[in-house]
Design a protein around this motif. Structure first.
Motif, PDB file in Angstrom:
ATOM      1  N   GLN A   1       0.298   1.538  -0.775  1.00  0.00           N
ATOM      2  CA  GLN A   1       0.858   0.949  -0.244  1.00  0.00           C
ATOM      3  C   GLN A   1       2.112   2.590   0.113  1.00  0.00           C
ATOM      4  O   GLN A   1       2.746   2.390  -0.275  1.00  0.00           O
ATOM      5  CB  GLN A   1       1.704  -0.045  -0.730  1.00  0.00           C
ATOM      6  N   LYS A   2       0.868   3.161   1.245  1.00  0.00           N
ATOM      7  CA  LYS A   2       1.494   4.404   1.560  1.00  0.00           C
ATOM      8  C   LYS A   2       3.304   4.162   2.602  1.00  0.00           C
ATOM      9  O   LYS A   2       3.371   5.481   2.099  1.00  0.00           O
ATOM     10  CB  LYS A   2       0.563   5.291   2.783  1.00  0.00           C
ATOM     11  N   ASP A   3       2.637   3.227   3.538  1.00  0.00           N
ATOM     12  CA  ASP A   3       3.597   3.535   3.952  1.00  0.00           C
ATOM     13  C   ASP A   3       5.678   3.157   3.202  1.00  0.00           C
ATOM     14  O   ASP A   3       6.411   3.484   3.595  1.00  0.00           O
ATOM     15  CB  ASP A   3       3.479   2.234   5.538  1.00  0.00           C
ATOM     16  N   LEU A   4       5.528   1.883   2.105  1.00  0.00           N
ATOM     17  CA  LEU A   4       6.027   2.350   1.156  1.00  0.00           C
ATOM     18  C   LEU A   4       6.836   3.499   0.895  1.00  0.00           C
ATOM     19  O   LEU A   4       8.020   3.878   0.317  1.00  0.00           O
ATOM     20  CB  LEU A   4       6.156   0.589   0.692  1.00  0.00           C
ATOM     21  N   SER A   5       5.738   3.511  -0.341  1.00  0.00           N
ATOM     22  CA  SER A   5       5.674   5.415  -0.868  1.00  0.00           C
ATOM     23  C   SER A   5       6.899   6.226  -0.145  1.00  0.00           C
ATOM     24  O   SER A   5       7.475   6.606  -0.239  1.00  0.00           O
ATOM     25  CB  SER A   5       4.395   6.451  -1.394  1.00  0.00           C
ATOM     26  N   LEU A   6       6.270   6.621   1.351  1.00  0.00           N
ATOM     27  CA  LEU A   6       6.517   7.176   2.598  1.00  0.00           C
ATOM     28  C   LEU A   6       8.142   7.007   2.270  1.00  0.00           C
ATOM     29  O   LEU A   6       8.709   8.111   2.671  1.00  0.00           O
ATOM     30  CB  LEU A   6       6.230   7.334   3.432  1.00  0.00           C
ATOM     31  N   LYS A   7       8.071   5.683   2.594  1.00  0.00           N
ATOM     32  CA  LYS A   7       9.819   5.067   1.932  1.00  0.00           C
ATOM     33  C   LYS A   7      10.910   5.529   1.524  1.00  0.00           C
ATOM     34  O   LYS A   7      11.775   5.907   1.149  1.00  0.00           O
ATOM     35  CB  LYS A   7       9.833   3.865   2.956  1.00  0.00           C
ATOM     36  N   ILE A   8      10.165   5.679   0.540  1.00  0.00           N
ATOM     37  CA  ILE A   8      10.822   5.758  -1.527  1.00  0.00           C
ATOM     38  C   ILE A   8      11.228   7.262  -1.259  1.00  0.00           C
ATOM     39  O   ILE A   8      12.467   7.699  -1.715  1.00  0.00           O
ATOM     40  CB  ILE A   8      10.063   4.746  -1.769  1.00  0.00           C
ATOM     41  N   TYR A   9       9.783   7.785  -1.022  1.00  0.00           N
ATOM     42  CA  TYR A   9      10.396   9.725  -1.078  1.00  0.00           C
ATOM     43  C   TYR A   9      11.553   9.789   0.209  1.00  0.00           C
ATOM     44  O   TYR A   9      12.215  10.871  -0.493  1.00  0.00           O
ATOM     45  CB  TYR A   9       9.074  10.010  -0.202  1.00  0.00           C
ATOM     46  N   TYR A  19      15.148  18.440  -4.469  1.00  0.00           N
ATOM     47  CA  TYR A  19      13.862  18.399  -5.516  1.00  0.00           C
ATOM     48  C   TYR A  19      12.361  18.215  -4.649  1.00  0.00           C
ATOM     49  O   TYR A  19      12.282  17.159  -4.359  1.00  0.00           O
ATOM     50  CB  TYR A  19      14.276  16.868  -6.175  1.00  0.00           C
ATOM     51  N   TYR A  20      11.631  19.723  -5.147  1.00  0.00           N
ATOM     52  CA  TYR A  20      11.227  19.743  -3.798  1.00  0.00           C
ATOM     53  C   TYR A  20       9.590  19.016  -4.498  1.00  0.00           C
ATOM     54  O   TYR A  20       8.670  19.126  -3.542  1.00  0.00           O
ATOM     55  CB  TYR A  20      10.366  21.142  -4.939  1.00  0.00           C
ATOM     56  N   GLN A  21       9.802  18.626  -5.937  1.00  0.00           N
ATOM     57  CA  GLN A  21       8.808  17.417  -6.440  1.00  0.00           C
ATOM     58  C   GLN A  21       8.602  16.766  -5.668  1.00  0.00           C
ATOM     59  O   GLN A  21       7.792  15.899  -5.359  1.00  0.00           O
ATOM     60  CB  GLN A  21       8.892  16.517  -7.536  1.00  0.00           C
ATOM     61  N   LEU A  22       9.697  15.816  -4.652  1.00  0.00           N
ATOM     62  CA  LEU A  22       9.771  14.818  -4.020  1.00  0.00           C
ATOM     63  C   LEU A  22       8.855  15.109  -2.410  1.00  0.00           C
ATOM     64  O   LEU A  22       8.095  14.216  -2.564  1.00  0.00           O
ATOM     65  CB  LEU A  22      11.125  14.304  -3.520  1.00  0.00           C
ATOM     66  N   TYR A  23       9.197  16.043  -2.120  1.00  0.00           N
ATOM     67  CA  TYR A  23       8.718  16.618  -0.812  1.00  0.00           C
ATOM     68  C   TYR A  23       6.769  16.882  -1.180  1.00  0.00           C
ATOM     69  O   TYR A  23       5.787  16.841  -0.537  1.00  0.00           O
ATOM     70  CB  TYR A  23       9.286  18.327  -0.809  1.00  0.00           C
ATOM     71  N   TYR A  24       6.786  17.402  -2.267  1.00  0.00           N
ATOM     72  CA  TYR A  24       4.958  17.568  -2.205  1.00  0.00           C
ATOM     73  C   TYR A  24       4.340  16.279  -2.229  1.00  0.00           C
ATOM     74  O   TYR A  24       2.861  15.893  -1.818  1.00  0.00           O
ATOM     75  CB  TYR A  24       4.999  18.032  -3.839  1.00  0.00           C
ATOM     76  N   ASN A  25       5.244  15.010  -3.782  1.00  0.00           N
ATOM     77  CA  ASN A  25       4.205  14.405  -3.581  1.00  0.00           C
ATOM     78  C   ASN A  25       4.515  13.442  -2.028  1.00  0.00           C
ATOM     79  O   ASN A  25       3.811  12.716  -1.491  1.00  0.00           O
ATOM     80  CB  ASN A  25       5.296  13.344  -4.444  1.00  0.00           C
ATOM     81  N   LYS A  26       5.476  13.870  -1.073  1.00  0.00           N
ATOM     82  CA  LYS A  26       5.178  12.900  -0.256  1.00  0.00           C
ATOM     83  C   LYS A  26       4.427  13.634   0.767  1.00  0.00           C
ATOM     84  O   LYS A  26       3.184  13.010   1.457  1.00  0.00           O
ATOM     85  CB  LYS A  26       6.260  13.439   0.939  1.00  0.00           C
ATOM     86  N   ALA A  27       3.945  15.016   0.427  1.00  0.00           N
ATOM     87  CA  ALA A  27       3.287  15.701   1.052  1.00  0.00           C
ATOM     88  C   ALA A  27       1.808  15.134   1.028  1.00  0.00           C
ATOM     89  O   ALA A  27       0.954  15.049   1.848  1.00  0.00           O
ATOM     90  CB  ALA A  27       3.242  17.268   0.666  1.00  0.00           C
ATOM     91  N   ILE A  28       1.106  14.868  -0.117  1.00  0.00           N
ATOM     92  CA  ILE A  28      -0.188  14.169  -0.887  1.00  0.00           C
ATOM     93  C   ILE A  28      -0.213  12.920  -0.467  1.00  0.00           C
ATOM     94  O   ILE A  28      -1.278  12.474   0.070  1.00  0.00           O
ATOM     95  CB  ILE A  28       0.366  13.787  -2.329  1.00  0.00           C
ATOM     96  N   THR A  29       1.208  11.959  -0.149  1.00  0.00           N
ATOM     97  CA  THR A  29       0.772  10.660   0.124  1.00  0.00           C
ATOM     98  C   THR A  29       0.258  10.517   2.141  1.00  0.00           C
ATOM     99  O   THR A  29      -0.279   9.847   2.662  1.00  0.00           O
ATOM    100  CB  THR A  29       2.012  10.300   0.500  1.00  0.00           C
ATOM    101  N   LEU A  30       1.216  12.058   3.121  1.00  0.00           N
ATOM    102  CA  LEU A  30       0.784  12.019   4.109  1.00  0.00           C
ATOM    103  C   LEU A  30      -0.620  12.580   4.347  1.00  0.00           C
ATOM    104  O   LEU A  30      -1.341  11.854   5.404  1.00  0.00           O
ATOM    105  CB  LEU A  30       1.815  12.820   4.358  1.00  0.00           C
ATOM    106  N   TYR A  31      -1.074  13.173   3.700  1.00  0.00           N
ATOM    107  CA  TYR A  31      -2.361  13.814   3.731  1.00  0.00           C
ATOM    108  C   TYR A  31      -3.035  12.792   3.370  1.00  0.00           C
ATOM    109  O   TYR A  31      -4.234  12.261   4.123  1.00  0.00           O
ATOM    110  CB  TYR A  31      -3.075  14.917   2.917  1.00  0.00           C
ATOM    111  N   ASN A  32      -2.724  12.121   2.763  1.00  0.00           N
ATOM    112  CA  ASN A  32      -4.475  10.784   1.593  1.00  0.00           C
ATOM    113  C   ASN A  32      -4.492   9.747   3.482  1.00  0.00           C
ATOM    114  O   ASN A  32      -5.136   8.797   3.550  1.00  0.00           O
ATOM    115  CB  ASN A  32      -3.712  10.147   0.893  1.00  0.00           C
TER     116      ASN A  32
END
Length: 240
Positions: A1-9, A19-32
């Protein structure tokens, strides 16, 4: 559920913008999600918040493979942070491949120098595009060709790298005025200052650790004070 993940980030970043880790996790989701440009911006934000985040620099090195200098800067920063793992070995190989791109010896006295057509087209253009390293790219190729000069024939791989990297840093210093973009504004100053402090040599022998070559190990043993000086400078460097 990539769209939901991005919304949560994004909701998380509103509450915890540092919090850098949120940006990193968001980046991974965007790349995928096949949005590499947006992913790159998120990776950049992660490094601004945490300049010691290896995975973000690793990703930036890969995503900017078409922008040679940008990729070199990201990969070099990664290797400052990690010079021992198996990923470090792969990053060093990739870095050296980029440094020597387009230059080959084709005969006893012949050198082939192939420049990227896009880079040549961009040189001299007045439009100040973000992260445009066209002039730096050409200078790097020229300095790489000098490695085949008679006076450099006995140089080791790391010695040639030092010469090339110093030339690259000097040109960045000379041409940085009014340059824009993450790599010009955030990463380039780090390496420009490194060169001005005469720390490229220990930096090079430090990041060449994955090779475990005799000359690298000898330098590390005999010049530990120089490497410690570089690491001390790196630790207190003030990021923009």
């Amino acid at each position: 559920q990539k769209d939901l993940s991005l919304k949560i980030y994004d909701e998380g970043l509103k509450k915890y913008p540092d919090y850098y880790q949120l940006y990193y996790n968001k980046a991974i989701t965007l790349y995928n999600n096949k949005e590499p440009e947006k992913a790159e911006i998120a990776f950049e934000e992660a490094t601004k918040l945490n300049p010691n985040h290896t995975s973000s620099f690793n990703a930036l090195g890969v995503l900017n493979n078409s922008n040679r200098i940008a990729s070199i800067l990201a990969s070099s920063r990664y290797l400052v942070l990690d010079n021992k793992s198996s990923r470090a070995k792969l990053n060093l190989q990739s870095l050296l491949s980029l440094m020597n791109k387009g230059v080959t010896k084709t005969g006893e006295k012949n050198i082939s120098l192939v420049l990227d057509p896009t880079t040549l087209e961009n040189v001299g253009k007045k439009k100040n595009r973000p992260n445009d390293f066209s002039s730096v790219d050409i200078t790097l190729s020229m300095s790489d060709a000098l490695a085949f000069d008679e006076k450099n024939k006995n140089n080791t791989e790391v010695q040639n790298f030092i010469n090339q990297f110093e030339s690259m840093c000097k040109v960045m210093s000379e041409t940085r005025k009014n340059k824009k973009g993450y790599f010009w504004e955030f990463l380039a100053p780090y390496f420009i200052e490194m060169e001005k402090n005469k720390l490229v040599e220990p930096f090079a022998y430090y990041i060449f650790n994955p090779t475990q070559s005799e000359d690298v190990l000898k330098y590390q043993k005999e010049n530990s004070a120089k490497i410690e000086k570089f690491l001390a400078w790196n630790k207190v460097y003030k990021w923009n």
